[in-house]
Design a protein around this motif. Structure first.
Motif, PDB file in Angstrom:
ATOM      1  N   ALA A  60      44.784  53.085  33.522  1.00 22.72           N
ATOM      2  CA  ALA A  60      45.887  53.697  32.798  1.00 22.72           C
ATOM      3  C   ALA A  60      45.594  53.597  31.306  1.00 22.72           C
ATOM      4  N   ASP A  61      46.065  54.570  30.559  1.00 20.87           N
ATOM      5  CA  ASP A  61      45.806  54.565  29.117  1.00 20.87           C
ATOM      6  C   ASP A  61      46.329  53.301  28.439  1.00 20.87           C
ATOM      7  N   SER A  62      47.414  52.774  28.951  1.00 22.74           N
ATOM      8  CA  SER A  62      48.057  51.614  28.320  1.00 22.74           C
ATOM      9  C   SER A  62      47.225  50.343  28.396  1.00 22.74           C
ATOM     10  N   VAL A  63      46.248  50.295  29.306  1.00 17.68           N
ATOM     11  CA  VAL A  63      45.446  49.078  29.455  1.00 17.68           C
ATOM     12  C   VAL A  63      43.976  49.312  29.175  1.00 17.68           C
ATOM     13  N   LYS A  64      43.611  50.549  28.913  1.00 14.60           N
ATOM     14  CA  LYS A  64      42.203  50.876  28.695  1.00 14.60           C
ATOM     15  C   LYS A  64      41.652  50.078  27.510  1.00 14.60           C
ATOM     16  N   GLY A  65      40.484  49.478  27.721  1.00 17.33           N
ATOM     17  CA  GLY A  65      39.872  48.676  26.673  1.00 17.33           C
ATOM     18  C   GLY A  65      40.310  47.223  26.667  1.00 17.33           C
ATOM     19  N   ARG A  66      41.361  46.896  27.419  1.00 19.09           N
ATOM     20  CA  ARG A  66      41.853  45.506  27.473  1.00 19.09           C
ATOM     21  C   ARG A  66      41.692  44.907  28.866  1.00 19.09           C
ATOM     22  N   PHE A  67      41.836  45.723  29.894  1.00 19.72           N
ATOM     23  CA  PHE A  67      41.759  45.246  31.274  1.00 19.72           C
ATOM     24  C   PHE A  67      40.463  45.733  31.911  1.00 19.72           C
ATOM     25  N   ALA A  68      39.964  44.965  32.868  1.00 17.73           N
ATOM     26  CA  ALA A  68      38.774  45.360  33.606  1.00 17.73           C
ATOM     27  C   ALA A  68      38.957  45.031  35.083  1.00 17.73           C
ATOM     28  N   ILE A  69      38.760  46.032  35.928  1.00 16.47           N
ATOM     29  CA  ILE A  69      38.859  45.840  37.367  1.00 16.47           C
ATOM     30  C   ILE A  69      37.453  45.695  37.937  1.00 16.47           C
ATOM     31  N   SER A  70      37.320  44.818  38.909  1.00 17.99           N
ATOM     32  CA  SER A  70      36.027  44.610  39.555  1.00 17.99           C
ATOM     33  C   SER A  70      36.272  44.207  41.006  1.00 17.99           C
ATOM     34  N   ARG A  71      35.203  44.175  41.771  1.00 17.89           N
ATOM     35  CA  ARG A  71      35.345  43.800  43.172  1.00 17.89           C
ATOM     36  C   ARG A  71      34.120  43.018  43.631  1.00 17.89           C
ATOM     37  N   ASP A  72      34.351  42.154  44.615  1.00 17.54           N
ATOM     38  CA  ASP A  72      33.284  41.399  45.255  1.00 17.54           C
ATOM     39  C   ASP A  72      33.417  41.653  46.748  1.00 17.54           C
ATOM     40  N   ASN A  73      32.612  42.551  47.260  1.00 12.31           N
ATOM     41  CA  ASN A  73      32.745  42.924  48.666  1.00 12.31           C
ATOM     42  C   ASN A  73      32.378  41.775  49.607  1.00 12.31           C
ATOM     43  N   ALA A  74      31.534  40.868  49.152  1.00  8.50           N
ATOM     44  CA  ALA A  74      31.177  39.718  49.983  1.00  8.50           C
ATOM     45  C   ALA A  74      32.365  38.784  50.184  1.00  8.50           C
ATOM     46  N   LYS A  75      33.294  38.809  49.229  1.00  8.64           N
ATOM     47  CA  LYS A  75      34.478  37.948  49.313  1.00  8.64           C
ATOM     48  C   LYS A  75      35.737  38.738  49.657  1.00  8.64           C
ATOM     49  N   ASN A  76      35.596  40.048  49.913  1.00 11.40           N
ATOM     50  CA  ASN A  76      36.774  40.877  50.209  1.00 11.40           C
ATOM     51  C   ASN A  76      37.851  40.718  49.146  1.00 11.40           C
ATOM     52  N   THR A  77      37.440  40.705  47.891  1.00  7.43           N
ATOM     53  CA  THR A  77      38.369  40.422  46.798  1.00  7.43           C
ATOM     54  C   THR A  77      38.186  41.426  45.669  1.00  7.43           C
ATOM     55  N   VAL A  78      39.311  41.839  45.109  1.00  8.55           N
ATOM     56  CA  VAL A  78      39.308  42.682  43.919  1.00  8.55           C
ATOM     57  C   VAL A  78      39.970  41.887  42.801  1.00  8.55           C
ATOM     58  N   TYR A  79      39.469  42.063  41.595  1.00  8.50           N
ATOM     59  CA  TYR A  79      39.938  41.293  40.443  1.00  8.50           C
ATOM     60  C   TYR A  79      40.498  42.215  39.365  1.00  8.50           C
ATOM     61  N   LEU A  80      41.346  41.643  38.539  1.00  2.27           N
ATOM     62  CA  LEU A  80      41.809  42.340  37.345  1.00  2.27           C
ATOM     63  C   LEU A  80      41.745  41.344  36.191  1.00  2.27           C
ATOM     64  N   GLN A  81      40.770  41.533  35.322  1.00  2.00           N
ATOM     65  CA  GLN A  81      40.652  40.708  34.122  1.00  2.00           C
ATOM     66  C   GLN A  81      41.514  41.342  33.039  1.00  2.00           C
ATOM     67  N   MET A  82      42.450  40.570  32.517  1.00  2.00           N
ATOM     68  CA  MET A  82      43.392  41.087  31.525  1.00  2.00           C
ATOM     69  C   MET A  82      43.217  40.319  30.231  1.00  2.00           C
ATOM     70  N   ASN A  83      42.805  41.019  29.203  1.00  2.19           N
ATOM     71  CA  ASN A  83      42.591  40.423  27.889  1.00  2.19           C
ATOM     72  C   ASN A  83      43.549  41.028  26.869  1.00  2.19           C
TER      73      ASN A  83
END
Length: 113
Positions: A60-83
């Motif tokens: 979303a435009d409101s979080v672009k440049g501050r948040f980062a989404i990632s995933r680890d398929n080996a752990k069946n986990t998705v992350y959201l890093q919020m800065n």
């Protein structure tokens, strides 16, 4: 049936960071696009970020440049890093298997000014 469990929320001062996690019980996690949404008090749930099965993100435009989404398929986990968090980021954050009705229970993020 897919169970999603979010964690990592909390109280943080403006300018701080948090990392949210969403663990999935789904056996097809690696081929699912996943998303993060948030709902502030009295407001509708809104899109925050999504990630495709091959790791391509969208924000979303409101979080672009501050948040980062990632995933680890080996752990069946998705992350959201919020800065660089802002008070307006305060909300309950939910993860979702995109295009399905599978949602987690949510995790509260509160950003104080």
């Amino acid at each position: 049936q897919v169970h999603l469990v979010e964690s990592g929320g909390g109280l943080v001062q403006a300018g701080g960071s948090l990392r949210l996690s969403c663990a999935s019980s789904g056996s097809t996690f690696s081929i699912n696009a996943m998303g993060w949404y948030r709902q502030a008090p009295g407001k509708q749930r809104r899109f925050v970020a999504r990630i495709t099965s091959d790791g391509s993100p969208n924000y979303a435009d409101s979080v672009k440049g501050r948040f980062a989404i990632s995933r680890d398929n080996a752990k069946n986990t998705v992350y959201l890093q919020m800065n660089s968090l802002k008070p307006e980021d305060t909300a309950v954050y939910y993860c979702n298997v995109l295009s399905t009705s599978y949602w987690g229970q949510g995790t509260q993020v509160t950003v104080s000014s």
